[in-house]
Scaffold this motif. Structure first.
Motif, PDB file in Angstrom:
ATOM      1  N   TYR A  14       0.807  -1.208   0.000  1.00 25.02           N
ATOM      2  CA  TYR A  14       0.000   0.000   0.000  1.00 25.02           C
ATOM      3  C   TYR A  14       0.852   1.275   0.000  1.00 25.02           C
ATOM      4  CZ  TYR A  14      -4.096  -2.808   0.997  1.00 25.02           C
ATOM      5  OH  TYR A  14      -5.116  -3.710   0.914  1.00 25.02           O
ATOM      6  N   GLU A  15       2.153   1.150   0.013  1.00 26.78           N
ATOM      7  CA  GLU A  15       3.027   2.307   0.137  1.00 26.78           C
ATOM      8  C   GLU A  15       3.390   2.919  -1.209  1.00 26.78           C
ATOM      9  OE1 GLU A  15       6.388   1.735   2.626  1.00 26.78           O
ATOM     10  OE2 GLU A  15       5.210   0.866   4.228  1.00 26.78           O
ATOM     11  N   THR A  16       2.426   3.157  -2.038  1.00 24.00           N
ATOM     12  CA  THR A  16       2.678   3.874  -3.284  1.00 24.00           C
ATOM     13  C   THR A  16       2.507   5.354  -3.002  1.00 24.00           C
ATOM     14  OG1 THR A  16       0.369   3.645  -3.907  1.00 24.00           O
ATOM     15  CG2 THR A  16       1.902   1.989  -4.741  1.00 24.00           C
ATOM     16  N   ARG A  17       3.578   6.084  -3.167  1.00 22.37           N
ATOM     17  CA  ARG A  17       3.560   7.517  -2.861  1.00 22.37           C
ATOM     18  C   ARG A  17       3.383   8.308  -4.147  1.00 22.37           C
ATOM     19  NH1 ARG A  17       5.018   7.618   2.392  1.00 22.37           N
ATOM     20  NH2 ARG A  17       6.556   6.126   3.095  1.00 22.37           N
ATOM     21  N   ASN A  18       2.483   9.260  -4.112  1.00 18.24           N
ATOM     22  CA  ASN A  18       2.247  10.140  -5.245  1.00 18.24           C
ATOM     23  C   ASN A  18       2.985  11.450  -5.043  1.00 18.24           C
ATOM     24  OD1 ASN A  18       0.404   8.321  -6.412  1.00 18.24           O
ATOM     25  ND2 ASN A  18      -1.213   9.088  -5.085  1.00 18.24           N
TER      26      ASN A  18
END
Length: 152
Positions: A14-18
């Motif tokens: 879940y650690e997709t950073r935008n």
């Protein structure tokens, strides 16, 4: 085993950073800083959990054009109380808009989060920035609202 008693904890997937671009022109400091803190912490994501870090990166453009309450005075005092040296007092709002924005955002973060989350905040006084390779998403602040979850 009953599946209702399990707490959801987001994992590393879940650690997709935008990366977000926000234009500060004609924006109020307080309202803008609350949005920035929510983005830095990741509170707008549906899988937010306070103990996990899922926040995003933020690029602020046109920091010089931000609207600050002119009735309240913010001063920076250098060398206070030092014997034999003259005090220098600057009006922080007029001379250092980047410092004013950072100070407002740091005041909304806890002491444990400040150092980690402030690394993701990039403030520029002009229109240009060196983060084109990250494909940042431009946020239109006129159409944002947290009530209806219409942010992204």
């Amino acid at each position: 085993m009953n599946s209702l008693n399990k707490t959801f904890l987001p994992s590393s997937k879940y650690e997709t950073r935008n990366w977000f671009i926000i234009d500060c022109k004609n924006q109020k400091l307080g309202r803008l800083s609350t949005l920035i803190v929510a983005l830095l912490k990741g509170k707008i994501k549906p899988h937010y959990y306070p103990s996990t870090d899922i926040g995003d990166y933020i690029i602020l453009l046109n920091a010089d054009a931000i609207i600050v309450n002119k009735n309240s005075k913010h001063y920076i005092v250098n060398n206070p109380g030092r014997v034999g040296s003259a005090l220098t007092i600057k009006n922080a709002v007029d001379s250092l808009p980047k410092f004013t924005i950072e100070r407002a955002i740091k005041g909304m973060l806890s002491t444990t989060e400040t150092k980690r989350l402030m690394r993701r905040l990039n403030i520029y006084s002009g229109e240009t920035h060196p983060h084109e390779a990250q494909n940042p998403i431009k946020l239109d602040l006129n159409n944002l609202s947290f009530d209806n979850k219409k942010v992204i």
